[in-house]
Design a protein around this motif. Structure first.
Motif, PDB file in Angstrom:
ATOM      1  N   ALA A   1      33.196  30.195 -44.852  1.00 13.18           N
ATOM      2  CA  ALA A   1      33.955  31.423 -44.627  1.00 13.18           C
ATOM      3  C   ALA A   1      35.292  31.107 -43.992  1.00 13.18           C
ATOM      4  CB  ALA A   1      33.173  32.386 -43.735  1.00 13.18           C
ATOM      5  N   VAL A   2      36.209  32.044 -44.127  1.00 12.18           N
ATOM      6  CA  VAL A   2      37.449  32.033 -43.359  1.00 12.18           C
ATOM      7  C   VAL A   2      37.437  33.243 -42.441  1.00 12.18           C
ATOM      8  CG1 VAL A   2      38.783  30.795 -45.105  1.00 12.18           C
ATOM      9  CG2 VAL A   2      38.723  33.306 -45.139  1.00 12.18           C
ATOM     10  N   ALA A   3      38.165  33.129 -41.334  1.00 15.93           N
ATOM     11  CA  ALA A   3      38.290  34.225 -40.380  1.00 15.93           C
ATOM     12  C   ALA A   3      39.772  34.485 -40.160  1.00 15.93           C
ATOM     13  CB  ALA A   3      37.589  33.883 -39.068  1.00 15.93           C
ATOM     14  N   PRO A   4      40.388  35.303 -41.032  1.00 21.48           N
ATOM     15  CA  PRO A   4      41.829  35.530 -40.937  1.00 21.48           C
ATOM     16  C   PRO A   4      42.234  36.225 -39.647  1.00 21.48           C
ATOM     17  CG  PRO A   4      40.991  36.203 -43.086  1.00 21.48           C
ATOM     18  CD  PRO A   4      39.806  35.972 -42.207  1.00 21.48           C
ATOM     19  N   GLY A   5      43.418  35.856 -39.168  1.00 22.70           N
ATOM     20  CA  GLY A   5      44.068  36.594 -38.107  1.00 22.70           C
ATOM     21  C   GLY A   5      44.917  37.692 -38.718  1.00 22.70           C
ATOM     22  N   VAL A   6      46.091  37.924 -38.148  1.00 23.04           N
ATOM     23  CA  VAL A   6      46.958  38.992 -38.650  1.00 23.04           C
ATOM     24  C   VAL A   6      47.652  38.511 -39.922  1.00 23.04           C
ATOM     25  CG1 VAL A   6      48.830  40.575 -38.120  1.00 23.04           C
ATOM     26  CG2 VAL A   6      47.325  39.790 -36.293  1.00 23.04           C
ATOM     27  N   VAL A   7      47.396  39.207 -41.010  1.00 23.79           N
ATOM     28  CA  VAL A   7      47.958  38.865 -42.314  1.00 23.79           C
ATOM     29  C   VAL A   7      48.688  40.094 -42.854  1.00 23.79           C
ATOM     30  CG1 VAL A   7      47.450  38.076 -44.659  1.00 23.79           C
ATOM     31  CG2 VAL A   7      46.072  37.240 -42.731  1.00 23.79           C
ATOM     32  N   ALA A   8      49.825  39.884 -43.459  1.00 23.10           N
ATOM     33  CA  ALA A   8      50.629  40.985 -43.996  1.00 23.10           C
ATOM     34  C   ALA A   8      50.006  41.498 -45.294  1.00 23.10           C
ATOM     35  CB  ALA A   8      52.061  40.523 -44.239  1.00 23.10           C
ATOM     36  N   THR A   9      49.239  42.577 -45.189  1.00 19.97           N
ATOM     37  CA  THR A   9      48.630  43.223 -46.348  1.00 19.97           C
ATOM     38  C   THR A   9      48.785  44.731 -46.196  1.00 19.97           C
ATOM     39  OG1 THR A   9      46.425  43.492 -45.373  1.00 19.97           O
ATOM     40  CG2 THR A   9      46.896  41.380 -46.450  1.00 19.97           C
ATOM     41  N   SER A  10      48.352  45.465 -47.203  1.00 15.54           N
ATOM     42  CA  SER A  10      48.412  46.924 -47.107  1.00 15.54           C
ATOM     43  C   SER A  10      47.516  47.445 -45.988  1.00 15.54           C
ATOM     44  CB  SER A  10      48.007  47.553 -48.449  1.00 15.54           C
ATOM     45  OG  SER A  10      46.712  47.134 -48.841  1.00 15.54           O
ATOM     46  N   MET A  11      46.454  46.705 -45.639  1.00 13.03           N
ATOM     47  CA  MET A  11      45.553  47.132 -44.575  1.00 13.03           C
ATOM     48  C   MET A  11      46.208  47.044 -43.197  1.00 13.03           C
ATOM     49  SD  MET A  11      41.696  45.782 -43.633  1.00 13.03           S
ATOM     50  CE  MET A  11      41.035  46.200 -45.242  1.00 13.03           C
ATOM     51  N   THR A  12      47.129  46.095 -43.023  1.00 14.38           N
ATOM     52  CA  THR A  12      47.757  45.902 -41.712  1.00 14.38           C
ATOM     53  C   THR A  12      49.164  46.480 -41.631  1.00 14.38           C
ATOM     54  OG1 THR A  12      48.624  43.726 -42.357  1.00 14.38           O
ATOM     55  CG2 THR A  12      46.449  43.775 -41.317  1.00 14.38           C
ATOM     56  N   GLU A  13      49.643  47.053 -42.728  1.00 17.09           N
ATOM     57  CA  GLU A  13      51.034  47.509 -42.787  1.00 17.09           C
ATOM     58  C   GLU A  13      51.386  48.462 -41.646  1.00 17.09           C
ATOM     59  OE1 GLU A  13      54.086  49.486 -46.088  1.00 17.09           O
ATOM     60  OE2 GLU A  13      51.936  49.328 -46.504  1.00 17.09           O
ATOM     61  N   ASP A  14      50.537  49.460 -41.410  1.00 16.40           N
ATOM     62  CA  ASP A  14      50.836  50.431 -40.357  1.00 16.40           C
ATOM     63  C   ASP A  14      50.715  49.808 -38.969  1.00 16.40           C
ATOM     64  OD1 ASP A  14      51.383  52.436 -42.169  1.00 16.40           O
ATOM     65  OD2 ASP A  14      49.348  53.261 -42.124  1.00 16.40           O
ATOM     66  N   PHE A  15      49.742  48.925 -38.782  1.00 16.63           N
ATOM     67  CA  PHE A  15      49.575  48.267 -37.486  1.00 16.63           C
ATOM     68  C   PHE A  15      50.808  47.445 -37.120  1.00 16.63           C
ATOM     69  CE2 PHE A  15      45.084  48.785 -38.760  1.00 16.63           C
ATOM     70  CZ  PHE A  15      44.609  49.442 -37.636  1.00 16.63           C
ATOM     71  N   LEU A  16      51.379  46.780 -38.103  1.00 12.83           N
ATOM     72  CA  LEU A  16      52.516  45.901 -37.836  1.00 12.83           C
ATOM     73  C   LEU A  16      53.771  46.661 -37.442  1.00 12.83           C
ATOM     74  CD1 LEU A  16      51.965  43.234 -40.642  1.00 12.83           C
ATOM     75  CD2 LEU A  16      51.597  42.960 -38.187  1.00 12.83           C
ATOM     76  N   LYS A  17      53.777  47.970 -37.664  1.00 16.17           N
ATOM     77  CA  LYS A  17      54.900  48.800 -37.221  1.00 16.17           C
ATOM     78  C   LYS A  17      54.740  49.240 -35.765  1.00 16.17           C
ATOM     79  CE  LYS A  17      55.475  50.712 -41.883  1.00 16.17           C
ATOM     80  NZ  LYS A  17      55.336  51.936 -42.724  1.00 16.17           N
ATOM     81  N   ASN A  18      53.566  48.964 -35.186  1.00 12.11           N
ATOM     82  CA  ASN A  18      53.242  49.407 -33.834  1.00 12.11           C
ATOM     83  C   ASN A  18      53.647  48.345 -32.818  1.00 12.11           C
ATOM     84  OD1 ASN A  18      51.373  49.583 -31.399  1.00 12.11           O
ATOM     85  ND2 ASN A  18      50.937  51.529 -32.415  1.00 12.11           N
ATOM     86  N   GLU A  19      54.491  48.717 -31.864  1.00 17.07           N
ATOM     87  CA  GLU A  19      54.994  47.750 -30.880  1.00 17.07           C
ATOM     88  C   GLU A  19      53.866  47.158 -30.034  1.00 17.07           C
ATOM     89  OE1 GLU A  19      58.101  47.547 -27.085  1.00 17.07           O
ATOM     90  OE2 GLU A  19      58.126  49.279 -28.443  1.00 17.07           O
ATOM     91  N   ARG A  20      52.903  47.987 -29.662  1.00 18.47           N
ATOM     92  CA  ARG A  20      51.791  47.490 -28.845  1.00 18.47           C
ATOM     93  C   ARG A  20      50.971  46.459 -29.615  1.00 18.47           C
ATOM     94  NH1 ARG A  20      46.389  48.988 -27.568  1.00 18.47           N
ATOM     95  NH2 ARG A  20      45.872  48.519 -25.387  1.00 18.47           N
ATOM     96  N   TYR A  21      50.725  46.708 -30.889  1.00 18.39           N
ATOM     97  CA  TYR A  21      49.991  45.762 -31.723  1.00 18.39           C
ATOM     98  C   TYR A  21      50.754  44.442 -31.843  1.00 18.39           C
ATOM     99  CZ  TYR A  21      47.167  44.087 -35.663  1.00 18.39           C
ATOM    100  OH  TYR A  21      46.343  43.342 -36.486  1.00 18.39           O
ATOM    101  N   GLN A  22      52.062  44.525 -31.996  1.00 18.79           N
ATOM    102  CA  GLN A  22      52.886  43.320 -32.038  1.00 18.79           C
ATOM    103  C   GLN A  22      52.714  42.505 -30.762  1.00 18.79           C
ATOM    104  OE1 GLN A  22      55.122  41.876 -34.195  1.00 18.79           O
ATOM    105  NE2 GLN A  22      54.923  43.331 -35.879  1.00 18.79           N
ATOM    106  N   ARG A  23      52.724  43.182 -29.612  1.00 13.10           N
ATOM    107  CA  ARG A  23      52.603  42.480 -28.330  1.00 13.10           C
ATOM    108  C   ARG A  23      51.212  41.876 -28.130  1.00 13.10           C
ATOM    109  NH1 ARG A  23      55.697  42.788 -24.053  1.00 13.10           N
ATOM    110  NH2 ARG A  23      53.930  43.062 -22.634  1.00 13.10           N
ATOM    111  N   LEU A  24      50.182  42.585 -28.608  1.00 17.03           N
ATOM    112  CA  LEU A  24      48.814  42.137 -28.380  1.00 17.03           C
ATOM    113  C   LEU A  24      48.324  41.126 -29.410  1.00 17.03           C
ATOM    114  CD1 LEU A  24      47.087  45.490 -27.380  1.00 17.03           C
ATOM    115  CD2 LEU A  24      47.661  43.577 -25.875  1.00 17.03           C
ATOM    116  N   MET A  25      48.823  41.232 -30.653  1.00 13.57           N
ATOM    117  CA  MET A  25      48.256  40.419 -31.723  1.00 13.57           C
ATOM    118  C   MET A  25      49.221  39.404 -32.318  1.00 13.57           C
ATOM    119  SD  MET A  25      45.122  41.165 -31.909  1.00 13.57           S
ATOM    120  CE  MET A  25      44.899  40.079 -33.318  1.00 13.57           C
ATOM    121  N   VAL A  26      50.466  39.776 -32.529  1.00 12.93           N
ATOM    122  CA  VAL A  26      51.399  38.880 -33.212  1.00 12.93           C
ATOM    123  C   VAL A  26      52.067  37.923 -32.226  1.00 12.93           C
ATOM    124  CG1 VAL A  26      53.429  38.725 -34.695  1.00 12.93           C
ATOM    125  CG2 VAL A  26      51.780  40.589 -35.019  1.00 12.93           C
ATOM    126  N   GLN A  27      52.630  38.443 -31.159  1.00 15.44           N
ATOM    127  CA  GLN A  27      53.344  37.591 -30.207  1.00 15.44           C
ATOM    128  C   GLN A  27      52.447  36.532 -29.558  1.00 15.44           C
ATOM    129  OE1 GLN A  27      55.587  40.009 -27.433  1.00 15.44           O
ATOM    130  NE2 GLN A  27      56.493  41.228 -29.080  1.00 15.44           N
TER     131      GLN A  27
END
Length: 252
Positions: free
Chosen positions: A178-204
């Motif tokens: 199996a693979v366990a993806p982190g944050v990947v740019a897909t249609s499922m994460t599109e709205d999350f990636l626009k969220n500043e809090r999500y950026q701080r908690l997951m991407v940064q």
């Protein structure tokens, strides 16, 4: 670089193949000589499959009997089944106290139970030895993240299902990983990636410092599905840019 002969003569089934990680996997299998059955609830899967020289099957993996329908479609189109990529899934999880029975049932059924049923029915027809099953778990199946209770539970189940099934099928020559993806740019994460809090908690905090791509996930999935991974069984590989290894402090 893709090897145009790596999957020559092999048949792969990819669920959730119309977009995102699934589409990237199907495209790579086809570019490396494989024949691909693309499965998705979205009708557009048929046009996508045709564009890469594959066959599209429009159905929900959660339907009862979906696994046998998928297996028969692959056998009818290509005559054999070598690889199964269990990628189909849904998000939308909430904190447990906010989760209705319907939400819990939907997420657990599509993200975990359907994977068990589809795998059970497809693996009966797979090449032995030489078969490969690759499941898509999640970063949240390895570490907790508040507000994703049912999703995290389902993806944690996928990770352990992978280990369990690997032990059962490896003696028959079918390798399960199996693979366990982190944050990947897909249609499922599109709205999350626009969220500043999500950026701080997951991407940064991700050591690599960016969001991943579906193609990067497909590269690892296709490796696990290939003959090159002949001594890999029961692995759950974090494809998460290092998030589970060492999180950085968010930017101020």
């Amino acid at each position: 670089m893709p090897d145009p002969t790596r999957f020559q003569g092999k048949v792969a089934i990819v669920t959730g193949a119309a977009r995102g990680i699934g589409a990237a996997c199907a495209r790579r299998f086809a570019s490396e000589g494989g024949s691909v059955l693309c499965v998705d609830l979205l009708e557009e899967v048929k046009d996508f499959a045709a564009s890469i020289g594959g066959v599209g099957l429009c159905l929900s993996v959660a339907e009862r009997g979906a696994g046998e329908r998928i297996a028969q479609a692959a056998l009818t189109a290509f005559g054999r089944i070598d690889i199964l990529v269990n990628n189909a899934g849904v998000g939308g999880s909430k904190r447990l106290e906010l989760s209705s029975d319907e939400l819990i049932d939907r997420i657990i059924d599509i993200d975990l139970s359907a994977m068990l049923r589809v795998t059970r029915d497809v693996m009966a027809h797979m090449t032995r030895p030489g078969g490969r099953i690759v499941n898509v778990s999640s970063l949240f199946g390895l570490v907790g993240y508040p507000g994703t209770t049912a999703y995290s539970a389902a993806k944690g189940g996928v990770a352990h299902f992978t280990r369990q099934l690997a032990g059962e099928l490896a003696p028959e020559g079918i390798l399960v990983n199996a693979v366990a993806p982190g944050v990947v740019a897909t249609s499922m994460t599109e709205d999350f990636l626009k969220n500043e809090r999500y950026q701080r908690l997951m991407v940064q905090p991700t050591p690599v410092g960016r969001v991943g791509t579906p193609e990067e996930q497909a590269a690892v999935i296709c490796f696990l599905a290939s003959d090159e991974a002949s001594f890999v069984a029961g692995a759950v590989i974090p494809t998460d840019g290092g998030y589970t290894a060492a999180r950085h402090l968010p930017n101020d």
